[in-house]
Design a protein around this motif. Structure first.
Motif, mmCIF file in Angstrom:
data_model
loop_
_atom_site.group_PDB
_atom_site.id
_atom_site.type_symbol
_atom_site.label_atom_id
_atom_site.label_comp_id
_atom_site.label_asym_id
_atom_site.label_seq_id
_atom_site.Cartn_x
_atom_site.Cartn_y
_atom_site.Cartn_z
ATOM 1 N N TYR A 13 0.868 -1.180 0.000
ATOM 2 C CA TYR A 13 0.000 0.000 0.000
ATOM 3 C C TYR A 13 0.901 1.225 0.000
ATOM 4 C CZ TYR A 13 -3.931 3.051 1.166
ATOM 5 O OH TYR A 13 -4.902 4.026 1.144
ATOM 6 N N ARG A 14 0.776 2.056 -1.008
ATOM 7 C CA ARG A 14 1.615 3.243 -1.126
ATOM 8 C C ARG A 14 0.905 4.443 -0.495
ATOM 9 N NH1 ARG A 14 6.006 2.394 -4.103
ATOM 10 N NH2 ARG A 14 6.031 0.748 -5.670
ATOM 11 N N PHE A 15 1.502 4.993 0.555
ATOM 12 C CA PHE A 15 0.938 6.163 1.212
ATOM 13 C C PHE A 15 1.371 7.466 0.541
ATOM 14 C CE2 PHE A 15 0.584 3.028 4.573
ATOM 15 C CZ PHE A 15 -0.651 3.329 5.115
ATOM 16 N N LYS A 16 2.357 7.385 -0.360
ATOM 17 C CA LYS A 16 2.874 8.572 -1.047
ATOM 18 C C LYS A 16 3.372 9.615 -0.056
ATOM 19 C CE LYS A 16 -0.172 7.875 -5.000
ATOM 20 N NZ LYS A 16 -1.248 8.448 -5.847
ATOM 21 N N GLY A 17 3.990 9.136 0.996
ATOM 22 C CA GLY A 17 4.546 10.011 2.019
ATOM 23 C C GLY A 17 5.191 9.169 3.101
ATOM 24 N N LYS A 18 5.864 9.827 4.021
ATOM 25 C CA LYS A 18 6.593 9.126 5.069
ATOM 26 C C LYS A 18 5.655 8.732 6.200
ATOM 27 C CE LYS A 18 10.904 9.402 7.635
ATOM 28 N NZ LYS A 18 12.099 10.215 7.918
#
Length: 856
Positions: A13-18
């Motif tokens: 799952y890519r949160f596109k952030g830290k």
């Protein structure tokens, strides 16, 4: 999401952030993730939640005004505490409640680092970055939370009918007199105030009962120290805090009494964890790659591991595949145990970056070369630097190799274009081989014991074949089409593979100097665009090449890696790619993506290409100078370029290692997870194998099990064979099954407890088929068997030594106690003898006058 059974990634799952923090709920049904100023709650797949779909988001909370840093679940998984950089801790109800919405706790003057619920309670501890700690007491218990859809709602007022009756009474009183109406209205107002007070008593409130300043202890040594991490053991009420100065402190709550303190390094502590009993504290420092497990009660190290503080540059396997040596840009050489993954010794004699490393054939020492102008040999048994090889004038060594007899060491220089040859025993420089007209990028000795040949490649587009030990500087030259990058010998010592700057891999015959195979691998490297590239990724691909090669243990395959995130494995005979491994998807590295993010493209162009200067001249510049590969380490944020720096295949053929920008990666065969039959036929089934075992047709059962290639079936077929029949079955088994049988026995030795039984198998296989399996083809299976036997020997030797010294201690203790007992018995006997002599003198039958008084 990773399956620990199959050891594979199930879903991403890519949160596109830290993501700053992630934690499962105590009931195991959900997990929460902190990202930016949000908190995401997902359903955890598994039997507890009854859901097996991947990453189903259930709720999102947006209460924080700044980036969230930490979170903690209450013991009943009903409340989630989230700390953020806005100096507040938000409490979120997982389910909507009547008497609890979103609650905020303040009183801090810096960003929150940790928040922890107490055991079986809603009481809370919050810690901020400046060391300020607040202890909060909750006014309600868990059973007083009222869900919004409660089947048995608490009656806050009497009944609706009574309220209607009150309204009727008021209307009647208005009809009668004004005084009675005022009295009824006053009574109704009093009832509303009482109900509101009752509702207020059931609402969730927090009261701060204590405030402590934990940063004062750390700032005695370092005034700039800030609190960077914290951990809390709820059962023992122990709080551990880590600071940027490298010190951590243990406190006993709620009075915050200092129990223990320790300083482990100068780098900041980025992570802390306590084990279930609270005896061990795990401390992580990401700046130097250090992991420390400290037992604070006895004040001893349980484990201490530290990686290279800078990038790894080279890697090498030992001859039996049990040890792994790595060299880094920090000038350190580390030895790792492949089975445990732990580093057990570090050598730091080099003063500059290490460029190459290699193990000796006898597995007794390892040799490394460095840019500091030295080549050093380290003893693997005694852990010391026993030889240092230098050149007459200072040079930078780029590559090193050892001959098959482990008597000679050769190293190539990148600034004087020469190769230096030393003797390991005497440490003297024997020969300086000159002939290259460019930096020597790689060299290798022949692995064949009967050959002393050596090959080297250079940027002068030549491959040179030397026999320096016998013929000195005489050599044969093979012209290449481009600059030579790397050269490696085939395990049989008859062929060499050369990687060139044009992206080709070429295989040459050593004796005839004829080209045998040519592989064009540039398109297999894969594209990747750097942030500061002015050209597209497709155009950048034309300048990429392989910088490291390695043959498999049997020589059939070739591993290749270089200026890319991909590692390619080729079939040498067919010159075809078999598989491509992608080492990382970490987007914080440069060159991973093929396209530049559109958020960084403005009307002025790419933001990464805009120089950031101050008003005064000489300010910081974001763009690197041409040719700079390692990045500007003085800038606030750097993005290292993803690269494969070194590759090495294990001599056992079961795994290979890669030194990359991401660290040391080890890829291994796991036959237990993949159904990989061999020479399978229709009638070969598990039922047929078990039927053959019942009929005592052991040879047929073992042959069918090897063909199915299932570990459980093979182990069952082997272990049901009687001991007296092993020799007969080994002598009658077909020769093509012997190599596979050795691999099976080697893997079974690690997992089975029937050690003597499998040693009988090893003895009979080597005695009967030893002459047939001594070739290069069966070398991986023999090395795998040797690795398993050596590992078993080490395990049993430790156990035997422990038993030996324990028995010696018990024997010595028994001897000492026996001596004490004998001494005590002797003293008792002597005392009894003295008493008996005295009694005899007193009871003598002679005359009293004749008694000798001196004897008394």
């Amino acid at each position: 999401m990773i399956s620990l059974i199959s050891q594979t990634i199930v879903h991403k799952y890519r949160f596109k952030g830290k993501c700053r923090s992630i934690k499962f709920s105590p009931d195991g049904k959900h997990f929460a993730v902190c990202k930016e100023n949000n908190v995401f709650i997902f359903k955890a797949p598994g039997p507890l939640s009854g859901n097996y779909n991947s990453f189903i988001m259930e709720r999102v909370f947006h209460g924080a005004y700044d980036e969230t840093t930490c979170l903690d679940w209450s013991f009943d998984s009903k409340i989630l505490a989230v700390g953020s950089k806005d100096m507040a801790t938000k409490l979120y109800p997982f389910e909507k409640c009547k008497n609890f919405r979103i609650y905020s706790l303040g009183n801090h003057t810096d960003g929150i680092v940790g928040c922890f619920f107490e055991k079986e309670s809603y009481d809370l501890i919050t810690i901020s970055r400046n060391g300020q700690t607040c202890i909060w007491e909750c006014t309600i218990d868990s059973n007083e939370l009222q869900p919004l859809k409660d089947p048995n709602p608490i009656k806050k007022k009497k009944t609706t009918n009574e309220d209607d009756e009150d309204d009727i009474d008021v209307t009647k009183s208005l009809e009668k007199t004004q005084a009675e109406a005022e009295a009824a209205f006053k009574n109704m107002h009093i009832k509303d105030l009482e109900s509101n007070q009752k509702d207020a008593s059931n609402k969730l409130f927090y009261k701060r009962i204590a405030r402590h300043y934990l940063g004062d202890e750390a700032r005695k040594d370092d005034r700039e120290a800030v609190l960077t991490s914290a951990a809390y053991h709820k059962a023992l009420k122990i709080l551990v805090t880590g600071f940027s100065s490298g010190a951590f402190f243990i406190y006993e709550t709620p009075d915050m009494n200092l129990v223990h303190s320790l300083s482990i390094s100068d780098q900041k502590i980025t992570s802390l964890a306590l084990n279930s009993t609270g005896d061990w504290i795990a401390v992580g420092c990401s700046g130097i790659g250090q992991l420390l497990v400290w037992e604070w009660q006895s004040e001893t190290h349980v484990m201490k591991q530290q990686g290279h503080s800078n990038a790894m540059s080279c890697v090498a396997y030992s001859g039996d595949g049990q040890l792994l040596a790595t060299g880094g840009l920090d000038g350190k050489v580390k030895l790792w145990n492949v089975a445990s993954g732990f580093c057990f010794v570090t050598f730091n004699e080099h003063s500059s970056a290490i460029s190459d490393i290699v193990f000796s054939g006898n597995k007794k020492f390892v040799v490394s070369c460095s840019l500091d102008g030295t080549v050093r040999a380290y003893d693997v048994i005694r852990y010391r630097n026993f030889k240092t090889f230098t050149s007459p004038r200072p040079v930078q060594f780029a590559c090193v190799s050892i001959d098959s007899s482990a008597e000679f060491v050769a190293s190539g220089a990148q600034d004087v274009f020469e190769i230096f040859l030393w003797s390991v025993k005497t440490g003297k420089l024997l020969e300086i081989l000159s002939g290259h007209e460019g930096p020597v990028s790689s060299l290798a000795f022949s692995p064949n014991l009967t050959s002393t040949a050596m090959v080297s490649v250079s940027w002068d587009k030549t491959l040179k074949i030397w026999d320096a030990i016998e013929k000195g500087s005489a050599h044969e030259t093979i012209e290449l089409l481009a600059d030579g990058q790397f050269v490696v010998f085939h395990p049989n010592g008859k062929e060499v593979a050369v990687a060139t700057l044009d992206g080709h891999i070429t295989v040459f015959d050593i004796k005839t100097a004829a080209q045998m195979v040519s592989i064009e691998g540039r398109n297999d490297l894969g594209s990747g665009r750097s942030e500061t590239d002015l050209i597209t990724a497709k155009k950048t691909l034309e300048a990429k090449s392989f910088t490291t090669l390695c043959y498999s243990a049997d020589g059939e395959y070739l591993l290749a890696g270089g200026q890319s995130k991909n590692i390619c494995i080729y079939n040498v005979k067919e010159a075809l790619i078999v598989k491509k491994f992608e080492i990382t998807q970490n987007r914080s590295l440069d060159g991973v993506d093929d396209f530049i993010n559109r958020r960084k493209l403005t009307e002025f162009g790419n933001l990464a290409l805009i120089e950031e200067r101050e008003e005064r001249e000489g300010g910081p510049v974001a763009i690197n100078l041409p040719g700079v590969r390692n990045g500007d380490l003085s800038s606030r944020a750097i993005k290292p370029e993803v690269r494969v720096l070194s590759l090495q295949f294990s001599p056992t053929g079961q795994q290979w290692a890669a030194a990359t920008t991401e660290g040391l990666l080890i890829y291994s065969l796991n036959s237990g997870l993949v159904f990989d039959p061999w020479d399978l036929q229709i009638g070969i089934t598990p039922m047929a194998i078990k039927q053959a075992i019942r009929e005592e047709d052991y040879l047929n059962a073992l042959t069918m099990a090897i063909k199915i290639n299932e570990a459980v079936l093979i182990q069952e077929a082997i272990e049901t064979i009687p001991l007296k029949d092993i020799e007969l079955i080994v002598s009658t088994i077909q020769e093509k099954f012997v190599e596979r049988l050795l691999l099976i026995i080697a893997s079974s030795l690690d997992s089975s407890r029937h050690l003597e039984f499998y040693l009988y198998w090893v003895e009979h296989v080597l005695n009967i088929h030893g002459s047939k399996i001594s070739g290069q083809k069966n070398m991986p299976s023999l090395l795998a068997l040797e690795k398993s036997l050596v590992r078993k020997y080490e395990q049993i030797s430790h156990l035997c030594n422990y038993n030996k010294y324990t028995l010696e201690f018990v024997a010595n203790l028994g001897r000492i106690r026996n001596e004490k007992r004998l001494k005590q018995e002797k003293m008792e006997v002597d005392s009894k003898d003295d008493e008996s002599d005295f009694d005899e003198l007193l009871n003598d039958d002679g005359d009293d006058d004749d008694v000798d008084l001196s004897k008394l």
